[in-house]
Design a protein around this motif. Structure first.
Motif, short mmCIF file in Angstrom:
data_model
loop_
_atom_site.label_atom_id
_atom_site.label_comp_id
_atom_site.label_asym_id
_atom_site.label_seq_id
_atom_site.Cartn_x
_atom_site.Cartn_y
_atom_site.Cartn_z
N PRO A 10 -4.00 0.49 -7.51
CA PRO A 10 -4.60 0.47 -6.18
C PRO A 10 -4.46 -0.89 -5.51
CG PRO A 10 -6.31 0.43 -7.85
CD PRO A 10 -5.00 0.57 -8.56
N THR A 11 -4.00 -0.88 -4.30
CA THR A 11 -3.88 -2.11 -3.52
C THR A 11 -5.25 -2.74 -3.32
OG1 THR A 11 -2.03 -1.07 -2.38
CG2 THR A 11 -2.91 -3.06 -1.40
N ALA A 12 -6.27 -1.90 -3.32
CA ALA A 12 -7.64 -2.38 -3.12
C ALA A 12 -8.06 -3.40 -4.17
CB ALA A 12 -8.60 -1.20 -3.12
N ALA A 13 -7.44 -3.38 -5.33
CA ALA A 13 -7.78 -4.35 -6.38
C ALA A 13 -7.49 -5.78 -5.94
CB ALA A 13 -7.00 -4.04 -7.66
N VAL A 42 -8.37 -3.18 5.27
CA VAL A 42 -8.74 -1.80 4.90
C VAL A 42 -7.95 -0.81 5.75
CG1 VAL A 42 -10.59 -0.08 5.08
CG2 VAL A 42 -11.05 -2.26 4.00
N PHE A 43 -7.90 -1.06 7.04
CA PHE A 43 -7.18 -0.17 7.95
C PHE A 43 -5.70 -0.10 7.58
CE2 PHE A 43 -4.63 0.41 11.80
CZ PHE A 43 -5.06 1.68 12.18
N VAL A 44 -5.08 -1.25 7.35
CA VAL A 44 -3.65 -1.30 7.04
C VAL A 44 -3.37 -0.58 5.72
CG1 VAL A 44 -1.77 -2.88 6.41
CG2 VAL A 44 -3.20 -3.37 8.39
N ILE A 45 -4.22 -0.80 4.72
CA ILE A 45 -4.02 -0.12 3.43
C ILE A 45 -4.19 1.39 3.59
CG2 ILE A 45 -4.96 0.18 1.11
CD1 ILE A 45 -5.57 -2.82 1.10
N ALA A 46 -5.21 1.81 4.32
CA ALA A 46 -5.45 3.25 4.51
C ALA A 46 -4.26 3.91 5.21
CB ALA A 46 -6.73 3.47 5.28
N VAL A 47 -3.70 3.24 6.19
CA VAL A 47 -2.53 3.79 6.90
C VAL A 47 -1.33 3.85 5.95
CG1 VAL A 47 -0.86 3.37 8.76
CG2 VAL A 47 -3.30 3.12 9.20
N GLY A 48 -1.11 2.80 5.18
CA GLY A 48 0.02 2.77 4.25
C GLY A 48 -0.08 3.85 3.18
N VAL A 49 -1.25 4.00 2.59
CA VAL A 49 -1.44 5.03 1.56
C VAL A 49 -1.32 6.42 2.17
CG1 VAL A 49 -3.09 5.97 -0.11
CG2 VAL A 49 -2.80 3.51 0.09
N THR A 50 -1.83 6.60 3.38
CA THR A 50 -1.71 7.90 4.05
C THR A 50 -0.25 8.22 4.35
OG1 THR A 50 -3.93 7.67 4.98
CG2 THR A 50 -2.46 9.26 6.04
N SER A 107 0.83 -1.21 0.00
CA SER A 107 0.00 0.00 0.00
C SER A 107 0.86 1.26 0.00
CB SER A 107 -0.98 0.00 1.17
OG SER A 107 -0.30 0.08 2.40
N ILE A 108 2.00 1.24 0.65
CA ILE A 108 2.91 2.39 0.61
C ILE A 108 3.43 2.58 -0.81
CG2 ILE A 108 5.16 3.28 1.34
CD1 ILE A 108 4.66 2.02 4.08
N ILE A 109 3.86 1.49 -1.42
CA ILE A 109 4.38 1.57 -2.79
C ILE A 109 3.30 2.06 -3.75
CG2 ILE A 109 5.26 0.20 -4.73
CD1 ILE A 109 6.69 -1.54 -2.54
N GLY A 164 -10.48 10.11 3.76
CA GLY A 164 -10.72 9.81 2.35
C GLY A 164 -10.16 8.46 1.95
N ASN A 165 -8.93 8.17 2.38
CA ASN A 165 -8.32 6.87 2.08
C ASN A 165 -9.10 5.73 2.71
OD1 ASN A 165 -6.20 7.89 0.53
ND2 ASN A 165 -4.86 8.12 2.28
N ALA A 166 -9.55 5.92 3.94
CA ALA A 166 -10.35 4.88 4.61
C ALA A 166 -11.67 4.67 3.89
CB ALA A 166 -10.59 5.26 6.07
N THR A 167 -12.31 5.74 3.48
CA THR A 167 -13.58 5.64 2.75
C THR A 167 -13.38 4.92 1.42
OG1 THR A 167 -14.38 7.68 3.77
CG2 THR A 167 -15.50 6.96 1.76
N PHE A 168 -12.36 5.34 0.67
CA PHE A 168 -12.10 4.73 -0.63
C PHE A 168 -11.86 3.23 -0.49
CE2 PHE A 168 -9.16 3.20 -3.87
CZ PHE A 168 -9.83 3.55 -5.03
N ASN A 169 -11.01 2.86 0.45
CA ASN A 169 -10.67 1.44 0.60
C ASN A 169 -11.82 0.62 1.17
OD1 ASN A 169 -7.85 0.97 -0.33
ND2 ASN A 169 -7.54 2.75 0.95
N THR A 170 -12.66 1.22 1.99
CA THR A 170 -13.84 0.51 2.47
C THR A 170 -14.79 0.23 1.31
OG1 THR A 170 -13.66 1.50 4.67
CG2 THR A 170 -15.82 0.62 4.04
#
Length: 191
Positions: free
Chosen positions: A67-70, A86-94, A55-57, A172-178
């Motif tokens: 998107p990691t969400a894919a 979702v939480f981990v991805i949102a933190v990484g993207v943030t 998610s950071i990458i 926004g990241n949390a909403t998108f990934n949810t």
């Protein structure tokens, strides 16, 4: 001039095709992992730490956003909890967004002094409509599948403080990934 427009159009087409290819690959891996214990084992062995790094990458990638969400179906069939994912991805993207903030902040120092007049005008505009860009940032991060750096770097350049950007981009990241998790997992169930 026409050649330049044609190159840019071709570049965008290739980026879109690449993104579609990544999504197809992610769905295929998810379908394959349903029956393949080896793939499930590899994904679960990397676990949330692997999801965090990916998610950071993906958060840094402004050229071809992947998107990691894919990959939610792959993560889910490998035993990872969707909500924790979702939480981990949102933190990484943030975190990646925070790093891009510093690119904008330090990029301001690299601007020649001849554009100082332009910067002053931009700062006056920022002071007049201070909260509007923050609201736009939230909606952009939540609903637009495009790198947040497109807004964060210019906002940092304009002098917005990180503490003001962190809440809208995190939410926004949390909403998108949810939404992405719920959508991809429900779509995946149909396949």
């Amino acid at each position: 001039m026409t050649s330049l427009k044609h190159k840019n159009f071709l570049k965008r087409e290739l980026q879109i095709l690449f993104l579609i290819g990544v999504v197809i690959l992610a769905v295929w891996l998810g379908l394959l992992a349903r029956e393949n214990i080896f793939i499930q084992g590899v994904v679960s062995s990397y676990g949330y730490g692997g999801v965090f790094l990916v998610s950071i990458i993906s958060g840094f990638n402004i050229v071809v956003p992947v998107p990691t969400a894919a990959f939610f179906p792959l993560f889910a069939v490998s035993g990872l909890n969707p909500w924790l994912t979702v939480f981990v991805i949102a933190v990484g993207v943030t975190l990646a967004d925070a790093a891009s903030y510093f690119v904008g902040k330090f990029g301001r120092r690299l601007v020649p002094l001849s554009t100082e007049k332009t910067i002053v005008r931009m700062e006056k505009l920022r002071n007049r409509v201070h909260y509007l860009p923050l609201i736009v940032l939230f909606f952009f991060a939540a609903f637009i599948p495009f790198p947040n750096e497109v807004l964060i770097i210019p906002m940092a350049f304009l002098g917005y403080r990180m503490r003001h950007l962190l809440l809208p981009v995190s939410l926004g990241n949390a909403t998108f990934n949810t939404l992405a998790m719920l959508g991809t997992l429900n779509l995946f169930k149909l396949l």
